[in-house]
Structure formats: structure tokens, C-alpha cells
Design a protein around this motif. Structure first.
Motif, PDB file in Angstrom:
ATOM      1  N   ALA A 167       0.821  -1.218   0.000  1.00 40.85           N
ATOM      2  CA  ALA A 167       0.000   0.000   0.000  1.00 40.85           C
ATOM      3  C   ALA A 167       0.855   1.268   0.000  1.00 40.85           C
ATOM      4  O   ALA A 167       0.375   2.349  -0.370  1.00 40.85           O
ATOM      5  CB  ALA A 167      -0.926  -0.003   1.215  1.00 40.85           C
ATOM      6  N   LEU A 168       2.124   1.133   0.391  1.00 39.71           N
ATOM      7  CA  LEU A 168       3.029   2.290   0.362  1.00 39.71           C
ATOM      8  C   LEU A 168       3.273   2.780  -1.066  1.00 39.71           C
ATOM      9  O   LEU A 168       3.532   3.964  -1.289  1.00 39.71           O
ATOM     10  CB  LEU A 168       4.384   1.922   0.988  1.00 39.71           C
ATOM     11  CG  LEU A 168       4.416   1.650   2.492  1.00 39.71           C
ATOM     12  CD1 LEU A 168       5.776   1.074   2.886  1.00 39.71           C
ATOM     13  CD2 LEU A 168       4.133   2.924   3.287  1.00 39.71           C
ATOM     14  N   VAL A 169       3.199   1.862  -2.024  1.00 39.36           N
ATOM     15  CA  VAL A 169       3.532   2.208  -3.408  1.00 39.36           C
ATOM     16  C   VAL A 169       2.580   3.271  -3.972  1.00 39.36           C
ATOM     17  O   VAL A 169       3.032   4.360  -4.354  1.00 39.36           O
ATOM     18  CB  VAL A 169       3.573   0.947  -4.303  1.00 39.36           C
ATOM     19  CG1 VAL A 169       3.887   1.332  -5.746  1.00 39.36           C
ATOM     20  CG2 VAL A 169       4.602  -0.052  -3.769  1.00 39.36           C
ATOM     21  N   PRO A 170       1.267   3.018  -4.025  1.00 42.54           N
ATOM     22  CA  PRO A 170       0.383   4.075  -4.543  1.00 42.54           C
ATOM     23  C   PRO A 170       0.369   5.320  -3.657  1.00 42.54           C
ATOM     24  O   PRO A 170       0.209   6.443  -4.156  1.00 42.54           O
ATOM     25  CB  PRO A 170      -1.000   3.403  -4.575  1.00 42.54           C
ATOM     26  CG  PRO A 170      -0.905   2.246  -3.639  1.00 42.54           C
ATOM     27  CD  PRO A 170       0.516   1.791  -3.697  1.00 42.54           C
ATOM     28  N   TYR A 171       0.560   5.113  -2.352  1.00 43.60           N
ATOM     29  CA  TYR A 171       0.570   6.259  -1.433  1.00 43.60           C
ATOM     30  C   TYR A 171       1.702   7.225  -1.796  1.00 43.60           C
ATOM     31  O   TYR A 171       1.487   8.442  -1.906  1.00 43.60           O
ATOM     32  CB  TYR A 171       0.730   5.772   0.014  1.00 43.60           C
ATOM     33  CG  TYR A 171       0.782   6.905   1.018  1.00 43.60           C
ATOM     34  CD1 TYR A 171      -0.390   7.467   1.522  1.00 43.60           C
ATOM     35  CD2 TYR A 171       2.003   7.425   1.446  1.00 43.60           C
ATOM     36  CE1 TYR A 171      -0.348   8.521   2.433  1.00 43.60           C
ATOM     37  CE2 TYR A 171       2.058   8.474   2.352  1.00 43.60           C
ATOM     38  CZ  TYR A 171       0.880   9.020   2.844  1.00 43.60           C
ATOM     39  OH  TYR A 171       0.930  10.069   3.740  1.00 43.60           O
ATOM     40  N   TYR A 172       2.904   6.684  -2.001  1.00 49.06           N
ATOM     41  CA  TYR A 172       4.047   7.556  -2.300  1.00 49.06           C
ATOM     42  C   TYR A 172       4.035   8.068  -3.740  1.00 49.06           C
ATOM     43  O   TYR A 172       4.561   9.151  -4.016  1.00 49.06           O
ATOM     44  CB  TYR A 172       5.365   6.847  -1.974  1.00 49.06           C
ATOM     45  CG  TYR A 172       5.761   7.060  -0.535  1.00 49.06           C
ATOM     46  CD1 TYR A 172       6.269   8.284  -0.107  1.00 49.06           C
ATOM     47  CD2 TYR A 172       5.588   6.059   0.410  1.00 49.06           C
ATOM     48  CE1 TYR A 172       6.612   8.501   1.221  1.00 49.06           C
ATOM     49  CE2 TYR A 172       5.925   6.266   1.746  1.00 49.06           C
ATOM     50  CZ  TYR A 172       6.436   7.495   2.146  1.00 49.06           C
ATOM     51  OH  TYR A 172       6.757   7.719   3.470  1.00 49.06           O
ATOM     52  N   ILE A 173       3.444   7.323  -4.651  1.00 47.84           N
ATOM     53  CA  ILE A 173       3.292   7.842  -6.017  1.00 47.84           C
ATOM     54  C   ILE A 173       2.464   9.125  -5.974  1.00 47.84           C
ATOM     55  O   ILE A 173       2.815  10.141  -6.589  1.00 47.84           O
ATOM     56  CB  ILE A 173       2.621   6.800  -6.935  1.00 47.84           C
ATOM     57  CG1 ILE A 173       3.558   5.617  -7.176  1.00 47.84           C
ATOM     58  CG2 ILE A 173       2.228   7.437  -8.273  1.00 47.84           C
ATOM     59  CD1 ILE A 173       2.917   4.462  -7.922  1.00 47.84           C
TER      60      ILE A 173
END
Length: 244
Positions: free
Chosen positions: A151-157
Motif C-alpha cells: 500500500a506504500l507504493v500508490p501512497y508515495y506515487i
């Protein structure tokens, strides 16, 4: 995706003694106009130190580990933040990610598979701007443990795409990048000069070798001519007379 080798017997034995988990790397390429000046890394302490030593952008733009800010929650003790500025570090380590993964309590429970995260607008190669995540994969039965990490991936994008530096921080990053560009140009010029000098040296060597070869051939011919002359000189003279 990077999968650790399990093909040979030694590797199998090693993994039985010291478990070696598979890793997954997720690379997110960011458009030039969708990312501000950001050089930032978050990793376990040993990994952070290695990244800072090995990665050019961290060497050049992020000189030190960011210390926990006063009066604010920060990442778990096992983690280290390497950033171009405290402002960037503070803005990218949000309350949300501390609560979900990177805080002391949440990391103990949900951060087992976290290895590193690297955000940069100064990467070498074609894609200059990128976010790179590295996670250790759990066993197939425990893939649910990856939920918060993934879930960190879309959050940081989304966060990096919307992020803007303050004008003060931006002026510093502009100066740092201008200096880096100047240094890179000097390095390129130096490399070109070195290549040109090497080419000249090689050409000179070839000419000298060719000249030496010609000289050797000329000496050989001269010596042959001298030998022939000496042989002719040493031969007995025969006088021919005609009978009457």
C-alpha cells in the motif's frame, strides 16, 4: 523481481542455516514534470549506510542521516532516513506512514518485510526520476503480511507527485543541481580529453612501431648488401686466357 538462488546444494544448506528470503523490487518511473527536487532514502540502518556509500545521488545530494526532529514522532529505531534536507524528510515521513508501517509499534508488527525505499530525481541513466521499493517476500502462506507494505507504493506515487518544496529549499536544491551539472560537465570534458590523449598516444606508438619496422628492414637490406659485397670480395679471382 529479484529471487535468491536456490539451485545449488551449498545455497540450500546456507538457506537452512541462515534463512535467505526472496526480494521484490518495485520501480516506479515518474514524469519529469510530475516530481520536484527530491533525493531521499529510508532503509534499515545497515542498508541505509550501504546505499549512502554506493549510490551516486545519495553521495552527492544527501550527505548525512537525518536525526529525529524535536517534538515529533519519527521512524522506528531500526530505520534510518537519508535525505537532501530535513524539510524533505519531514514531509515524506508523514503521520499516516508512521501509523501504518514506519512507526515504532507499527514497524514491529507490519515492517518485517521492509528493506528500503529510494526516491530520487537524480538517478543515472534514461529515467532520472524514480521511486524504488524493496521488500522481502514472506512465505506463500503469509502473503497477507505484505498488504501494508504494498500500500506504500500508490501512497508515495501520489505524495511525490503532489509534493512541492518551499521556495527556500528549492533555491538550495537548484544551486546543488547546478553545481552537480557543472561537475558532471567537467568530468565529461576530462574523460573526453583523456580519451583523445589516449588515441594520440596509441597513434604515435603505431607510427613509431611502423618506423622501427621500416628501419629494421632497411638495416637488414644494407647488411645483406654488405654480406654479398664481402662474399664477392673473398672469392678467388679467375683470369681467363684465350689460346692461339
Amino acid at each position: 523481481m529479484e529471487l535468491k538462488s536456490r539451485h545449488d546444494l551449498l545455497s540450500r544448506i546456507y538457506n537452512m542455516v541462515i534463512p535467505c528470503k526472496d526480494e521484490i523490487s518495485i520501480e516506479v518511473y515518474i514524469n519529469d514534470d510530475a516530481m520536484d527536487h527530491v533525493v531521499f532514502a529510508l532503509a534499515r540502518k545497515k542498508m541505509a549506510k550501504a546505499m549512502q556509500k554506493e549510490l551516486r545521488d545519495l553521495q552527492r545530494f544527501a550527505g548525512s542521516v537525518v536525526q529525529p526532529p524535536n517534538g515529533r514522532k519519527w521512524v522506528a529505531e531500526e530505520l534510518a532516513v537519508v535525505s537532501e534536507s530535513k524539510e524533505v524528510a519531514g514531509d515524506l515521513i508523514t503521520e499516516a506512514v508512521l501509523e501504518q508501517v514506519f512507526g515504532e509499534k507499527s514497524f514491529e508488527k507490519y515492517g518485517k518485510g521492509f528493506i528500503s525505499m529510494h526516491v530520487s530525481d537524480q538517478l543515472p541513466g534514461t529515467h532520472k526520476k524514480m521511486i524504488l521499493f524493496k521488500f522481502a517476500l514472506p512465505d506463500a502462506n503469509n502473503m497477507a503480511d505484505m498488504t501494508r507494505l504494498v500500500a506504500l507504493v500508490p501512497y508515495y506515487i501520489d505524495l511525490v507527485g503532489r509534493y512541492k518544496l518551499s521556495s527556500q529549499a528549492r533555491s538550495k536544491t537548484d544551486a546543488a543541481r547546478a553545481k552537480a551539472a557543472q561537475e558532471a560537465y567537467k568530468e565529461l570534458q576530462s574523460a573526453r580529453q583523456e580519451a583523445l590523449q589516449k588515441k594520440k598516444t596509441e597513434r604515435k606508438k603505431m607510427l613509431e612501431e611502423a618506423e622501427a619496422k621500416l628501419s629494421a628492414e632497411a638495416i637488414r637490406k644494407k647488411e645483406e648488401k654488405e654480406r654479398a659485397r664481402q662474399m664477392k670480395k673473398a672469392m678467388p679471382k679467375v683470369k681467363m686466357t684465350r689460346g692461339h
